[in-house]
Enzyme design. Structure first.
Site, mmCIF file in Angstrom:
data_model
loop_
_atom_site.group_PDB
_atom_site.id
_atom_site.type_symbol
_atom_site.label_atom_id
_atom_site.label_comp_id
_atom_site.label_asym_id
_atom_site.label_seq_id
_atom_site.Cartn_x
_atom_site.Cartn_y
_atom_site.Cartn_z
ATOM 1 N N TYR A 2 -5.099 -17.830 -2.925
ATOM 2 C CA TYR A 2 -3.793 -18.270 -2.434
ATOM 3 C C TYR A 2 -3.540 -17.814 -0.999
ATOM 4 O O TYR A 2 -2.733 -18.410 -0.290
ATOM 5 C CB TYR A 2 -2.670 -17.690 -3.305
ATOM 6 C CG TYR A 2 -2.364 -18.456 -4.562
ATOM 7 C CD1 TYR A 2 -3.329 -18.629 -5.542
ATOM 8 C CD2 TYR A 2 -1.103 -18.988 -4.792
ATOM 9 C CE1 TYR A 2 -3.044 -19.308 -6.708
ATOM 10 C CE2 TYR A 2 -0.804 -19.661 -5.955
ATOM 11 C CZ TYR A 2 -1.773 -19.824 -6.909
ATOM 12 O OH TYR A 2 -1.478 -20.492 -8.062
ATOM 13 N N LYS B 196 -14.472 -13.713 -13.333
ATOM 14 C CA LYS B 196 -15.601 -14.645 -13.413
ATOM 15 C C LYS B 196 -16.780 -13.947 -12.738
ATOM 16 O O LYS B 196 -17.369 -14.444 -11.764
ATOM 17 C CB LYS B 196 -15.223 -15.977 -12.725
ATOM 18 C CG LYS B 196 -16.212 -17.091 -12.918
ATOM 19 C CD LYS B 196 -16.192 -17.711 -14.310
ATOM 20 C CE LYS B 196 -17.283 -18.746 -14.467
ATOM 21 N NZ LYS B 196 -17.438 -19.224 -15.870
ATOM 22 N N ASP C 32 -13.194 -18.249 -18.608
ATOM 23 C CA ASP C 32 -13.301 -19.422 -19.484
ATOM 24 C C ASP C 32 -13.201 -19.012 -20.951
ATOM 25 O O ASP C 32 -12.511 -19.654 -21.760
ATOM 26 C CB ASP C 32 -14.580 -20.234 -19.204
ATOM 27 C CG ASP C 32 -15.828 -19.372 -19.071
ATOM 28 O OD1 ASP C 32 -15.711 -18.126 -19.047
ATOM 29 O OD2 ASP C 32 -16.937 -19.944 -18.998
ATOM 30 N N ASP D 189 -2.399 -17.440 -12.755
ATOM 31 C CA ASP D 189 -1.506 -18.598 -12.696
ATOM 32 C C ASP D 189 -1.761 -19.476 -13.919
ATOM 33 O O ASP D 189 -0.844 -19.874 -14.636
ATOM 34 C CB ASP D 189 -1.774 -19.373 -11.401
ATOM 35 C CG ASP D 189 -0.939 -20.641 -11.305
ATOM 36 O OD1 ASP D 189 0.250 -20.572 -11.654
ATOM 37 O OD2 ASP D 189 -1.485 -21.676 -10.896
ATOM 38 N N ASP E 207 0.483 -19.778 -17.754
ATOM 39 C CA ASP E 207 1.033 -21.026 -18.292
ATOM 40 C C ASP E 207 0.536 -21.254 -19.712
ATOM 41 O O ASP E 207 1.293 -21.646 -20.600
ATOM 42 C CB ASP E 207 0.604 -22.229 -17.427
ATOM 43 C CG ASP E 207 1.677 -22.609 -16.412
ATOM 44 O OD1 ASP E 207 2.476 -21.720 -16.042
ATOM 45 O OD2 ASP E 207 1.701 -23.778 -15.987
HETATM 46 C C1 IPM Z 1 3.788 -20.064 -10.448
HETATM 47 C C2 IPM Z 1 3.696 -21.398 -9.767
HETATM 48 C C3 IPM Z 1 3.351 -21.161 -8.301
HETATM 49 C C4 IPM Z 1 2.005 -20.475 -8.254
HETATM 50 C C5 IPM Z 1 3.339 -22.405 -7.411
HETATM 51 C C6 IPM Z 1 4.614 -23.207 -7.541
HETATM 52 C C7 IPM Z 1 3.091 -22.046 -5.965
HETATM 53 O O1 IPM Z 1 2.773 -22.209 -10.391
HETATM 54 O O2 IPM Z 1 4.631 -19.251 -10.053
HETATM 55 O O3 IPM Z 1 3.031 -19.840 -11.389
HETATM 56 O O4 IPM Z 1 0.970 -21.130 -8.314
HETATM 57 O O5 IPM Z 1 1.983 -19.255 -8.158
HETATM 58 MG MG MG Z 2 2.005 -21.376 -12.201
#
Ligand code: IPM
Ligand code: MG
Length: 356
Positions: free
Chosen positions: A138, A186, A218, A242, A246
């Site tokens: 990032y 990884k 993975d 990230d 999720d």
């Molecule tokens: C998160 C989001 C952000 C990230 C994006 C919106 C930049 O997905 O906070 O997880 O990738 O960190």
């Molecule tokens: Mg995210």
């Protein structure tokens, strides 16, 4: 003495959910000073930048920051892309405030066990993703590049120091939990991952009260669906975190309910942090009082826990959330037959009533 909280409501449902979270903080009886500032698309519209300098200044002066959500289709085409709310506000907030430790708990709330896409087959989930937030791909330098329009470059860089400080916070959090860290990388392919694994291994030797194992990303993604209960703390770099966070939040079935903290180093004796719901700005339901404020409310519980070390009030808020769900109150996102549909504000009011 009162605590200073910067409130960055942002876009979409951000203002509605942060209003309820502020209401709940006020109801704890603790003395807070709230100050609002613009962030995201609304800041871009009004000030020409998704993170205006005065917003950043306010955050730097505060003890903690409460963020709603940023972004929406209105700003998806903003040029240059670096001025879009997500990239132009969230990433600089993280780096400027040195919020290198992102704590994303994924916990099943008992009354919502059946809402999980795994239909509760894996039982209760209770894990934390510790995501490194200010390094890796990032923020690698050169940050991003496009050569001749046909070749694109992103760079992934990690230093030993960056791995050490996030790992240190992971050990602290593991000690408040089941004392187990799975470090995800990884290392079979990436040099940054091999460094990551070396540093974490070294630290594990100095912190033998916490059990540390390593897992490839993975496999970790697969294990999270197969048997999420094996995890307590998952420690990982920025992009893997990230994705995993999720996935972890989805399998609890309560995306609208999950809070997060992005922590820095202690400032004036308090752990500085930015607190925000995991969900996005949901522009489709913005302004309709349909959003679920519980993730924002649980985010202020995390603020009380980590920055203000007020475990009593943090626990009170968490119990109030479980209690209103037990009572059958549901916002539209988690509504099912036999439960009672309430608005954003009504949900916030119900939490306040439980606190009193
Ligand atoms: C998160 C989001 C952000 C990230 C994006 C919106 C930049 O997905 O906070 O997880 O990738 O960190
Ligand atoms: Mg995210």
């Amino acid at each position: 003495m009162s605590y200073k909280v910067a409130v960055l409501a942002g876009d979409g449902i951000g203002p509605e959910v942060t209003a309820e979270a502020v209401k709940v903080l006020k109801a704890t009886g603790v003395s807070f000073e709230f100050e609002d500032a613009l962030v995201g698309g609304i800041a871009y519209d009004e000030k020409g930048h998704p993170l205006p300098p005065e917003t950043l200044d306010l955050c730097k002066k505060a003890d903690a920051v409460l963020l709603g959500a940023v972004g929406g289709p209105k700003w998806d085409k903003v040029q240059p892309a670096s001025m879009r709310p997500e990239v132009g506000a969230l990433l600089p907030l993280r780096s400027e405030l040195n919020l290198y430790a992102n704590v994303r708990p994924a916990k099943t709330l008992k009354p919502l066990l059946q809402a999980s896409p795994l239909k509760g087959a894996n039982g209760m989930i209770d894990l934390v993703v510790m995501r490194e937030l200010t390094g890796g791909i990032y923020f690698g330098q050169p940050r991003e590049r496009r050569d001749n329009g046909t070749t694109a470059v992103d760079t992934c860089i990690y230093s030993k120091h960056e791995v050490e400080r996030i790992a240190k916070q992971a050990f602290t959090i593991a000690r408040q939990r089941r004392r187990e860290i799975v470090s995800v990388d990884k290392a079979n392919v990436l040099e940054t991952s091999r460094l990551w694994r070396e540093v974490v291994t070294e630290m594990a030797e100095q912190n033998k009260d916490v059990k540390v194992t390593h897992m490839l990303i993975d496999n970790a993604a697969m294990q999270l669906v197969r048997n999420p209960q094996q995890f307590d703390v998952m420690l990982t770099e920025n992009m893997f975190g990230d994705i995993l966070s999720d996935e972890a939040s989805m399998i609890t079935g309560s995306l609208g309910l999950l809070p997060s903290a992005s922590l820095s180093d202690p400032k004036d004796g308090k752990l500085f942090g930015l607190y925000e719901p995991i969900h996005g700005s949901a522009p489709d339901i913005a302004g309709q009082q349909r959003a679920n404020p519980l993730a924002a409310i649980l985010s202020v519980a995390m603020m009380l826990q980590y920055t203000f070390e007020d475990l009593d009030n943090a626990g009170r808020i968490e119990r109030a959330v479980e209690a209103v769900l037990e009572d059958g109150l549901r916002t539209a996102d988690i509504f099912e037959k036999g439960t009672k549909l309430v608005s954003t504000r009504e949900m916030g009011d119900a939490i306040v009533t439980k606190l009193n």
